[in-house]
Design an enzyme around this catalytic site. Structure first.
Site, PDB file in Angstrom:
ATOM      1  N   LYS A  15       2.517  10.099  11.956  1.00 23.20           N
ATOM      2  CA  LYS A  15       1.393  10.961  11.598  1.00 23.20           C
ATOM      3  C   LYS A  15       0.187  10.094  11.271  1.00 23.20           C
ATOM      4  CE  LYS A  15      -0.543  12.761   8.067  1.00 23.20           C
ATOM      5  NZ  LYS A  15      -1.914  12.862   8.607  1.00 23.20           N
ATOM      6  N   GLY A  30      -1.029   4.266   2.099  1.00 17.98           N
ATOM      7  CA  GLY A  30      -2.057   5.193   1.633  1.00 17.98           C
ATOM      8  C   GLY A  30      -2.242   5.067   0.143  1.00 17.98           C
ATOM      9  N   GLU A  33       3.097   1.177   0.935  1.00 15.19           N
ATOM     10  CA  GLU A  33       2.008   0.206   0.767  1.00 15.19           C
ATOM     11  C   GLU A  33       0.838   0.988   0.207  1.00 15.19           C
ATOM     12  OE1 GLU A  33       2.474  -2.887   1.306  1.00 15.19           O
ATOM     13  OE2 GLU A  33       4.295  -2.844   2.516  1.00 15.19           O
ATOM     14  N   CYS A  60      -7.156  -2.351   1.366  1.00 14.10           N
ATOM     15  CA  CYS A  60      -6.307  -2.270   0.174  1.00 14.10           C
ATOM     16  C   CYS A  60      -6.349  -3.570  -0.631  1.00 14.10           C
ATOM     17  CB  CYS A  60      -4.882  -1.943   0.573  1.00 14.10           C
ATOM     18  SG  CYS A  60      -4.258  -3.039   1.837  1.00 14.10           S
ATOM     19  N   GLU A  83      -9.574   1.774  -8.181  1.00 11.16           N
ATOM     20  CA  GLU A  83      -9.865   1.393  -6.795  1.00 11.16           C
ATOM     21  C   GLU A  83     -11.024   2.246  -6.282  1.00 11.16           C
ATOM     22  OE1 GLU A  83      -6.965   2.407  -3.721  1.00 11.16           O
ATOM     23  OE2 GLU A  83      -7.217   0.405  -2.895  1.00 11.16           O
TER      24      GLU A  83
HETATM   25  P1  NAD Z   1      -4.110   8.935   1.643  1.00  9.36           P
HETATM   26  O1  NAD Z   1      -2.969   8.675   0.737  1.00  9.36           O
HETATM   27  O2  NAD Z   1      -5.031  10.031   1.313  1.00  9.36           O
HETATM   28  O3  NAD Z   1      -3.596   9.229   3.120  1.00  9.36           O
HETATM   29  C1  NAD Z   1      -2.740   8.355   3.806  1.00  9.36           C
HETATM   30  C2  NAD Z   1      -1.934   9.162   4.792  1.00  9.36           C
HETATM   31  O4  NAD Z   1      -1.104  10.054   4.073  1.00  9.36           O
HETATM   32  C3  NAD Z   1      -2.770  10.018   5.731  1.00  9.36           C
HETATM   33  O5  NAD Z   1      -2.159  10.056   7.004  1.00  9.36           O
HETATM   34  C4  NAD Z   1      -2.701  11.381   5.070  1.00  9.36           C
HETATM   35  O6  NAD Z   1      -2.895  12.460   5.970  1.00  9.36           O
HETATM   36  C5  NAD Z   1      -1.284  11.375   4.552  1.00  9.36           C
HETATM   37  N1  NAD Z   1      -1.059  12.312   3.447  1.00  9.36           N
HETATM   38  C6  NAD Z   1      -1.978  12.865   2.603  1.00  9.36           C
HETATM   39  N2  NAD Z   1      -1.371  13.708   1.741  1.00  9.36           N
HETATM   40  C7  NAD Z   1      -0.048  13.694   2.034  1.00  9.36           C
HETATM   41  C8  NAD Z   1       1.092  14.329   1.487  1.00  9.36           C
HETATM   42  N3  NAD Z   1       0.982  15.186   0.468  1.00  9.36           N
HETATM   43  N4  NAD Z   1       2.306  14.059   2.018  1.00  9.36           N
HETATM   44  C9  NAD Z   1       2.446  13.183   3.032  1.00  9.36           C
HETATM   45  N5  NAD Z   1       1.385  12.551   3.619  1.00  9.36           N
HETATM   46  C10 NAD Z   1       0.157  12.794   3.113  1.00  9.36           C
HETATM   47  O7  NAD Z   1      -4.840   7.534   1.752  1.00  9.36           O
HETATM   48  P2  NAD Z   1      -6.123   7.182   2.611  1.00  9.36           P
HETATM   49  O8  NAD Z   1      -7.282   7.749   1.875  1.00  9.36           O
HETATM   50  O9  NAD Z   1      -5.924   7.534   4.033  1.00  9.36           O
HETATM   51  O10 NAD Z   1      -6.103   5.583   2.544  1.00  9.36           O
HETATM   52  C11 NAD Z   1      -6.647   4.911   1.474  1.00  9.36           C
HETATM   53  C12 NAD Z   1      -5.573   4.387   0.562  1.00  9.36           C
HETATM   54  O11 NAD Z   1      -4.624   3.625   1.291  1.00  9.36           O
HETATM   55  C13 NAD Z   1      -6.125   3.447  -0.471  1.00  9.36           C
HETATM   56  O12 NAD Z   1      -5.577   3.714  -1.742  1.00  9.36           O
HETATM   57  C14 NAD Z   1      -5.702   2.069   0.016  1.00  9.36           C
HETATM   58  O13 NAD Z   1      -5.635   1.091  -0.951  1.00  9.36           O
HETATM   59  C15 NAD Z   1      -4.401   2.372   0.663  1.00  9.36           C
HETATM   60  N6  NAD Z   1      -4.048   1.339   1.644  1.00  9.36           N
HETATM   61  C16 NAD Z   1      -3.061   0.434   1.336  1.00  9.36           C
HETATM   62  C17 NAD Z   1      -2.709  -0.589   2.230  1.00  9.36           C
HETATM   63  C18 NAD Z   1      -1.637  -1.590   1.903  1.00  9.36           C
HETATM   64  O14 NAD Z   1      -1.193  -2.317   2.803  1.00  9.36           O
HETATM   65  N7  NAD Z   1      -1.168  -1.669   0.670  1.00  9.36           N
HETATM   66  C19 NAD Z   1      -3.377  -0.667   3.433  1.00  9.36           C
HETATM   67  C20 NAD Z   1      -4.372   0.255   3.718  1.00  9.36           C
HETATM   68  C21 NAD Z   1      -4.692   1.263   2.817  1.00  9.36           C
END
Ligand code: NAD
Length: 495
Positions: free
Chosen positions: A191, A244, A266, A300, A397
């Site tokens: 997804k 995420g 992650e 991140c 963050e």
């Molecule tokens: P997000 O958590 O909003 O979304 C990430 C993914 O999860 C998307 O595909 C989203 O549609 C899905 N999602 C949202 N709600 C969900 C739910 N209830 N159940 C299952 N899936 C769901 O994050 P974002 O805004 O897309 O990304 C930013 C975040 O990701 C930041 O906090 C960042 O630090 C983190 N990030 C971490 C790394 C790492 O390697 N540690 C890398 C990149 C981004």
């Protein structure tokens, strides 16, 4: 100031590939069960660039069933070397279409094309090639136990994997999940983030062309609350690999408890980049600026807190401010652009709110922190001086081009501040004193420590963090362990 945008780059090949996107289920491109679609915007222009089929629970059921059939059928039983060959062929096809895929990623995520070509795309191909090489090298071991038995282990693929991907590095982070899972013999329902589904759908097409059997890789774009939750709660999904935000990560752990899915997470970061007074200040400030402003701070592991020794604090603030002012903001399709837009209007508002919060908290904004132009989500890179460790801009963050510069007086204080957030993803340290940098590397609560450098990643090294930064590691051999289960076998030698 307004941003000049060259609309000729919206034309093919990027747009041609971006149009009319369907779900990929069981080797076929299909509309969603509901017939609904959603729109994908170009964050640099706010224009609609594609209508994408919007998945829901029914589509997830179909995709998981297809993935299960492919797992029990062709993919798991195929010779491991053959799996590796298919992945290598896929890597070759990605390279053949590099310009098109990079343009699509730049258009959809607002990423500067130069950065996609230098970092995102090569890293995705490197990841795929690396794990293609692993496919036929995953083995168990013979373990001595008793004289009358042969005892050994085998590593078996974990099964059907749900891969949930964010929008900041859609192609690269997507591949961090797909490549090792497929090499291990797992099948996948992916997804993508709803803001950035296009590169995933395009590389899915190329996977079929490379010979990936139907159902091995399924892609279901759609809202996280619908498609993501349906995957996390699905009784026939064996593992969730997620990148995420920490909030969503917590919900995933709870949802996965139903059938004890394996989970790797992650999550976020608030990484400290620590500059001592004996550091090479030129190199340190250059890397500190890149460490926070790369990808408009939507990283991140962004070095969003720069900790500076009292003696060189004013000097570093001045240099960082000058570097921020010198960054070229503009059209992501222009190869000279260093800073593109942030991903969405919502993200832009969050970042601008944090700039206001920083000012209310009493930090000094030395430059930036404003919207640039009135079309597209551009923000000028911001430097906050005089930041106190307890302030929200130092603890939370922001995920944007905003750096907090914090003063420290000695090594102990630097370490206390560096380790003093809810996150433990990465940290940097700059000093010519080898004892000091090694002490810091040892005591920093972080999954990665950079010494006199910042921001490098390589698929051969483990990647991940603890606490609010996540659970488990990706990359290297850790990813092989993530997607396999060990089995112990006992054979009686006397029968
Ligand atoms: P997000 O958590 O909003 O979304 C990430 C993914 O999860 C998307 O595909 C989203 O549609 C899905 N999602 C949202 N709600 C969900 C739910 N209830 N159940 C299952 N899936 C769901 O994050 P974002 O805004 O897309 O990304 C930013 C975040 O990701 C930041 O906090 C960042 O630090 C983190 N990030 C971490 C790394 C790492 O390697 N540690 C890398 C990149 C981004």
């Amino acid at each position: 100031m307004s941003i000049a945008y060259d609309h000729s780059r919206d034309a093919p090949p990027a747009m041609a590939a971006a149009k009319d996107k369907l779900l990929l289920i069981d080797g076929r491109h299909v509309p969603s069960a509901s017939g609904r679609t959603f729109k994908s915007l170009n964050p640099a222009t706010e224009q609609i660039i594609a209508e994408i089929a919007e998945g829901d629970e029914t589509d997830v059921d179909r995709a998981v069933a297809a993935a299960r059939r492919a797992f029990e059928g062709p993919w798991r039983t195929m010779r491991a070397a053959e799996r590796g060959h298919i992945l290598l062929k896929w890597a070759e096809l990605l390279k053949k279409h590099s310009d098109e895929i990079a343009a699509l990623e730049s258009l959809d995520a607002g990423k500067p094309i130069a950065a996609v070509l230098r970092q995102d795309f090569p890293a995705a191909v490197d990841t795929l090639t690396y794990y293609a090489g692993w496919a036929d090298k995953i083995s168990g071991e013979v373990v001595s136990t008793r004289d009358d038995a042969l005892t050994y282990t085998v590593r078996e693929p974990i099964g059907v994997v749900a891969a949930i991907v964010p929008w900041n590095f859609p192609l690269m982070i997507g591949m961090w999940k797909l490549a090792p899972a497929l090499a291990c013999g797992c099948t996948i329902v992916m997804k993508p983030a709803e803001l950035t589904s296009l590169s995933a759908l395009r590389i899915g097409e190329l996977a079929l062309e490379a010979g990936l059997p139907p159902g091995v890789l399924n892609i279901v774009p759609g809202p996280g609350r619908v498609v993501g939750e349906a995957l996390v709660n699905h009784p026939d999904v064996d593992k969730v690999t997620f990148t995420g935000s920490p909030g969503v990560g917590r919900g995933i752990m709870k949802g996965a408890a139903g059938n004890f899915k394996r989970v790797s997470l992650e999550l976020g970061g608030k990484s400290a980049n620590v500059i001592f007074d004996d550091a090479d200040l030129d190199a340190a400030t250059k890397a500190a600026a890149a460490g926070i402003f790369f990808n408009a701070g939507q990283v991140c592991s962004a070095g969003s807190r720069v900790l500076v020794h009292d003696k060189v604090y004013d000097d570093v603030v001045e240099r960082l401010t000058a570097r921020a002012r010198g960054l070229r903001i503009g059209d992501p399709g222009d190869r000279a652009t260093v800073l593109g837009p942030v991903i969405s209007e919502k993200q832009m508002k969050i970042i601008l709110d944090y700039v206001a919060i920083g000012q209310q908290e009493g930090a000094l904004l030395t430059t930036g922190g404003e919207r640039v132009g009135d079309r597209g989500y551009f923000i000028s890179p911001a430097v906050f001086a005089g930041v106190k460790h307890e302030m929200r801009i130092s603890q939370e963050e922001i995920f944007g081009p905003v750096v907090s510069v914090i003063r420290f007086r000695d090594e102990a204080e630097a370490l206390r501040i560096a380790n003093g957030t809810a996150y433990s993803l990465a940290a940097g340290v700059w000093s010519r004193d080898i004892g000091r940098v090694q002490r810091f590397a040892k005591k920093a609560r972080a999954g990665t420590v950079w010494i006199n450098t910042y921001g490098y990643t390589d698929v051969r090294l483990p990647w991940g963090g603890e606490r609010d930064s996540g659970l488990g590691r990706e990359h290297g051999t850790a990813a092989i362990e993530n997607f396999t289960e060990p089995k112990a076998v006992w054979m009686n030698l006397n029968v």
